[in-house]
Design an enzyme around this catalytic site. Structure first.
Site, PDB file in Angstrom:
ATOM      1  CE  LYS A  22      46.469  49.823  39.906  1.00 23.65           C
ATOM      2  NZ  LYS A  22      46.577  49.031  38.664  1.00 23.65           N
ATOM      3  CG  ASN A  23      43.286  47.284  39.025  1.00 31.22           C
ATOM      4  OD1 ASN A  23      43.993  48.187  38.557  1.00 31.22           O
ATOM      5  ND2 ASN A  23      43.781  46.211  39.582  1.00 31.22           N
ATOM      6  CB  CYS A 123      54.440  44.858  32.746  1.00 29.93           C
ATOM      7  SG  CYS A 123      53.519  43.587  33.540  1.00 29.93           S
ATOM      8  NE  ARG A 128      49.744  42.031  33.080  1.00 27.49           N
ATOM      9  CZ  ARG A 128      49.460  43.108  33.819  1.00 27.49           C
ATOM     10  NH1 ARG A 128      50.442  43.894  34.199  1.00 27.49           N
ATOM     11  NH2 ARG A 128      48.221  43.408  34.126  1.00 27.49           N
ATOM     12  CG  ASP A 313      46.230  42.706  41.611  1.00 33.23           C
ATOM     13  OD1 ASP A 313      45.332  43.412  41.126  1.00 33.23           O
ATOM     14  OD2 ASP A 313      47.053  42.085  40.929  1.00 33.23           O
ATOM     15  NE  ARG A 405      51.586  51.637  36.984  1.00 36.72           N
ATOM     16  CZ  ARG A 405      51.472  50.355  36.630  1.00 36.72           C
ATOM     17  NH1 ARG A 405      52.471  49.546  36.812  1.00 36.72           N
ATOM     18  NH2 ARG A 405      50.353  49.912  36.110  1.00 36.72           N
TER      19      ARG A 405
HETATM   20  C1  EPZ Z   1      43.978  43.053  35.678  1.00 35.14           C
HETATM   21  O1  EPZ Z   1      45.027  42.912  34.744  1.00 35.14           O
HETATM   22  C2  EPZ Z   1      44.496  44.008  36.743  1.00 35.14           C
HETATM   23  N1  EPZ Z   1      44.815  45.298  36.130  1.00 35.14           N
HETATM   24  C3  EPZ Z   1      45.744  43.409  37.387  1.00 35.14           C
HETATM   25  O2  EPZ Z   1      46.124  44.291  38.456  1.00 35.14           O
HETATM   26  C4  EPZ Z   1      45.384  42.049  37.987  1.00 35.14           C
HETATM   27  O3  EPZ Z   1      46.556  41.460  38.516  1.00 35.14           O
HETATM   28  C5  EPZ Z   1      44.787  41.144  36.908  1.00 35.14           C
HETATM   29  O4  EPZ Z   1      43.661  41.788  36.292  1.00 35.14           O
HETATM   30  C6  EPZ Z   1      44.308  39.805  37.465  1.00 35.14           C
HETATM   31  O5  EPZ Z   1      43.361  40.030  38.468  1.00 35.14           O
HETATM   32  C7  EPZ Z   1      43.814  46.176  35.863  1.00 35.14           C
HETATM   33  O6  EPZ Z   1      42.650  45.903  36.101  1.00 35.14           O
HETATM   34  C8  EPZ Z   1      44.224  47.483  35.252  1.00 35.14           C
HETATM   35  P1  EPZ Z   1      44.080  39.426  33.103  1.00 35.14           P
HETATM   36  P2  EPZ Z   1      44.749  42.181  33.327  1.00 35.14           P
HETATM   37  O7  EPZ Z   1      43.739  39.730  31.688  1.00 35.14           O
HETATM   38  O8  EPZ Z   1      43.385  42.480  32.859  1.00 35.14           O
HETATM   39  C9  EPZ Z   1      46.494  36.123  30.728  1.00 35.14           C
HETATM   40  C10 EPZ Z   1      47.569  45.606  39.726  1.00 35.14           C
HETATM   41  O9  EPZ Z   1      48.492  45.249  40.478  1.00 35.14           O
HETATM   42  N2  EPZ Z   1      45.956  36.753  29.518  1.00 35.14           N
HETATM   43  O10 EPZ Z   1      42.992  39.006  34.034  1.00 35.14           O
HETATM   44  O11 EPZ Z   1      45.887  42.501  32.429  1.00 35.14           O
HETATM   45  C11 EPZ Z   1      47.475  37.019  31.447  1.00 35.14           C
HETATM   46  O12 EPZ Z   1      48.761  36.897  30.880  1.00 35.14           O
HETATM   47  C12 EPZ Z   1      47.408  44.945  38.379  1.00 35.14           C
HETATM   48  O13 EPZ Z   1      46.706  46.461  40.028  1.00 35.14           O
HETATM   49  C13 EPZ Z   1      46.133  36.156  28.282  1.00 35.14           C
HETATM   50  O14 EPZ Z   1      46.748  35.104  28.185  1.00 35.14           O
HETATM   51  O15 EPZ Z   1      44.833  40.650  33.760  1.00 35.14           O
HETATM   52  C14 EPZ Z   1      47.412  36.505  32.850  1.00 35.14           C
HETATM   53  O16 EPZ Z   1      48.251  35.372  32.946  1.00 35.14           O
HETATM   54  C15 EPZ Z   1      48.550  43.997  38.053  1.00 35.14           C
HETATM   55  N3  EPZ Z   1      45.643  36.757  27.170  1.00 35.14           N
HETATM   56  C16 EPZ Z   1      45.958  36.067  33.001  1.00 35.14           C
HETATM   57  O17 EPZ Z   1      45.450  35.931  31.670  1.00 35.14           O
HETATM   58  C17 EPZ Z   1      44.938  37.935  27.242  1.00 35.14           C
HETATM   59  O18 EPZ Z   1      44.479  38.427  26.196  1.00 35.14           O
HETATM   60  C18 EPZ Z   1      45.094  37.071  33.733  1.00 35.14           C
HETATM   61  O19 EPZ Z   1      45.256  38.315  33.097  1.00 35.14           O
HETATM   62  C19 EPZ Z   1      44.761  38.536  28.498  1.00 35.14           C
HETATM   63  C20 EPZ Z   1      45.268  37.927  29.619  1.00 35.14           C
END
Ligand code: EPZ
Length: 426
Positions: A22-23, A123, A128, A313, A405
């Protein structure tokens, strides 16, 4: 609203086919915006999030044709053609349903010179933010405006010049957006402390297949030499390492033996290591991973981290498993500030879990009993199903839209290996 009925006690045995990730799919699909030629993706999972993303792409005028999807097949072949875009706006009513919609920002900006995307709401696992997405695009020369709940990104006349950005925090999505913006920039761009998840490698491999020039693939330092145009491609989505890890936990909690067909052990290192430390036997070959739990599970301490660390995850699913392990385990969630939504529900099934901030203390082994439980987010839902497989009696899991999802035909896959599970319409 559908619900799942899980009756615990069966040892899982047999083979589960692992679907496309998915990701990975959610960052590969928007790559269609980067070229006027058709992009065909194979092994796309049938998931609500993928359907949602396809609906968003249709919003931009992208034509979508689904081929070769017999009902009994897992996965689909879909061709996206963005020869002519009719809009560069991703509206609130679509984006609010799926946070990953923000991944159209970079490619749309690169293609059309501007992109307007509704800011994603928070969410269930935290607020996020998207600040790192925007800072990276600004570093590449984009002008960012925030107004009325929308982000508008504008490239200078003639396109993004490119630039450098050092991520203060590893961000999967921000790395993906930056990569998709940089590939058509006028110059060279560099990313430091970029995410290294296998889904990022899948994205880089697709972009390279389309004609992009990227150095350092798989590392945290990426160099992208912008090119004038990209071609279409046909590409197979990587297998879903989180789905595979989830079913590995399901097999282990039942004391069973399951072969995860299509899973790649080298992309699941931290998860498989955690399972082995808990006493699960793991074997793998080029085409599959097999897990066997033929002795009591042992407690262990786990901390989530960006890849190659333990995937956040996988935290909820491993927590369910630890409830059946002998001893006390300490689980630390370092990526999201509120990813223990599954704890109250697991506790109602008899788990002994105490949380303090981002740390959970799990005491086991506990005898679990079936209960009516509520899914709150995607991976939390899976942890409830996993616990239900080892619980005495019947567990009813509601709000399955969370599960749908991210898990393709979950009950069918678990039935393949002998789980007593069925989906009922309310
Ligand atoms: C991706 O989300 C995945 N989703 C998530 O999977 C996964 O948990 C996450 O990466 C971490 O591995 C998809 O790929 C669609 P991040 P993403 O940006 O990109 C902070 C699932 O269950 N952050 O790596 O949104 C954020 O708040 C989902 O399949 C900022 O501060 O995650 C978090 O604490 C859930 N500012 C950390 O970084 C930003 O601009 C990591 O988030 C972006 C992120």
């Amino acid at each position: 609203m559908d619900k799942l009925i899980v009756r615990g006690g069966n040892k899982l045995a047999g083979t589960i086919p692992i679907s496309g990730a998915k990701n990975a799919a959610l960052t590969l699909i928007p790559c269609a915006l980067l070229t006027e030629e058709p992009l065909t993706l194979r092994n796309l999972p049938r998931l609500a999030d993928i359907d949602g993303f396809q609906h968003l792409m249709g919003q931009f005028g992208v034509s979508i044709s689904i081929q070769g999807n017999r009902p009994e097949d897992f996965g689909r072949v879909v061709t996206y053609e963005a020869s002519r875009l009719t809009s560069s706006v991703a509206p609130y009513d679509l984006v609010r349903k799926m946070r990953a919609s923000i991944l159209v920002l970079g490619p749309m900006l690169a293609r059309a010179g501007e992109a307007t995307v509704s800011m994603p709401g928070g969410c269930a696992i935290g607020n996020r933010p998207i600040d790192l997405h925007l800072k990276a695009l600004e570093a590449f020369g984009a002008e960012i405006e925030l107004a009325q709940g929308y982000v508008k990104a504008i490239a200078p006349d003639g396109g993004l010049p490119g630039g450098e950005f050092d991520f203060p925090v590893v961000s999967v999505g921000a790395t993906e957006n930056a990569l998709m913006a940089a590939v058509l920039a006028n110059g060279t761009s560099r990313l430091f402390n970029a995410a290294r998840e296998p889904e990022i490698v899948d994205l880089c491999n697709l972009l390279t297949a389309m004609g992009a020039e990227i150095e350092g693939i798989g590392s945290s330092d990426l160099t992208i030499h912008g090119v004038k145009r990209l071609n279409g491609a046909t590409y197979k989505v990587m297998p879903d390492r989180i789905e595979a890890g989830s079913y590995a936990c399901a097999a282990a909690i039942t004391g069973g033996e399951v072969r995860l067909e299509g899973a790649r052990a080298d992309e699941m290192g931290a998860t498989l290591h955690a399972l082995e430390v808990m006493g699960v036997t793991v074997e793998s070959d080029a085409k599959s991973v097999t897990v066997r739990a033929d002795r009591p599970l042992k407690a262990t301490d786990l901390t989530t981290a960006p890849y190659p660390g333990l995937a956040t995850d996988m935290q909820a699913q491993l927590m369910s498993l630890l409830c059946k392990a002998e001893g006390t385990s300490v689980l630390k969630e370092t990526i999201f500030e509120n990813r223990f939504m599954h704890v109250p529900e697991l506790s109602r099934m008899g788990c002994d879990i105490a949380t303090e901030g981002r740390t959970a203390i799990v005491k086991g082994p506990q005898d679990l009993t079936g209960a009516e439980v509520m899914a709150t987010d995607l991976r939390a839902s899976m942890s409830l199903v996993i616990a239900g497989l080892a619980a005495e009696g019947e567990t009813t899991v509601r709000r399955l839209y969370h599960l749908d999802r991210g898990y393709e035909r979950l009950e069918e896959k678990l039935q393949l290996v002998g789980a007593d599970i069925e989906r009922l319409g309310d």
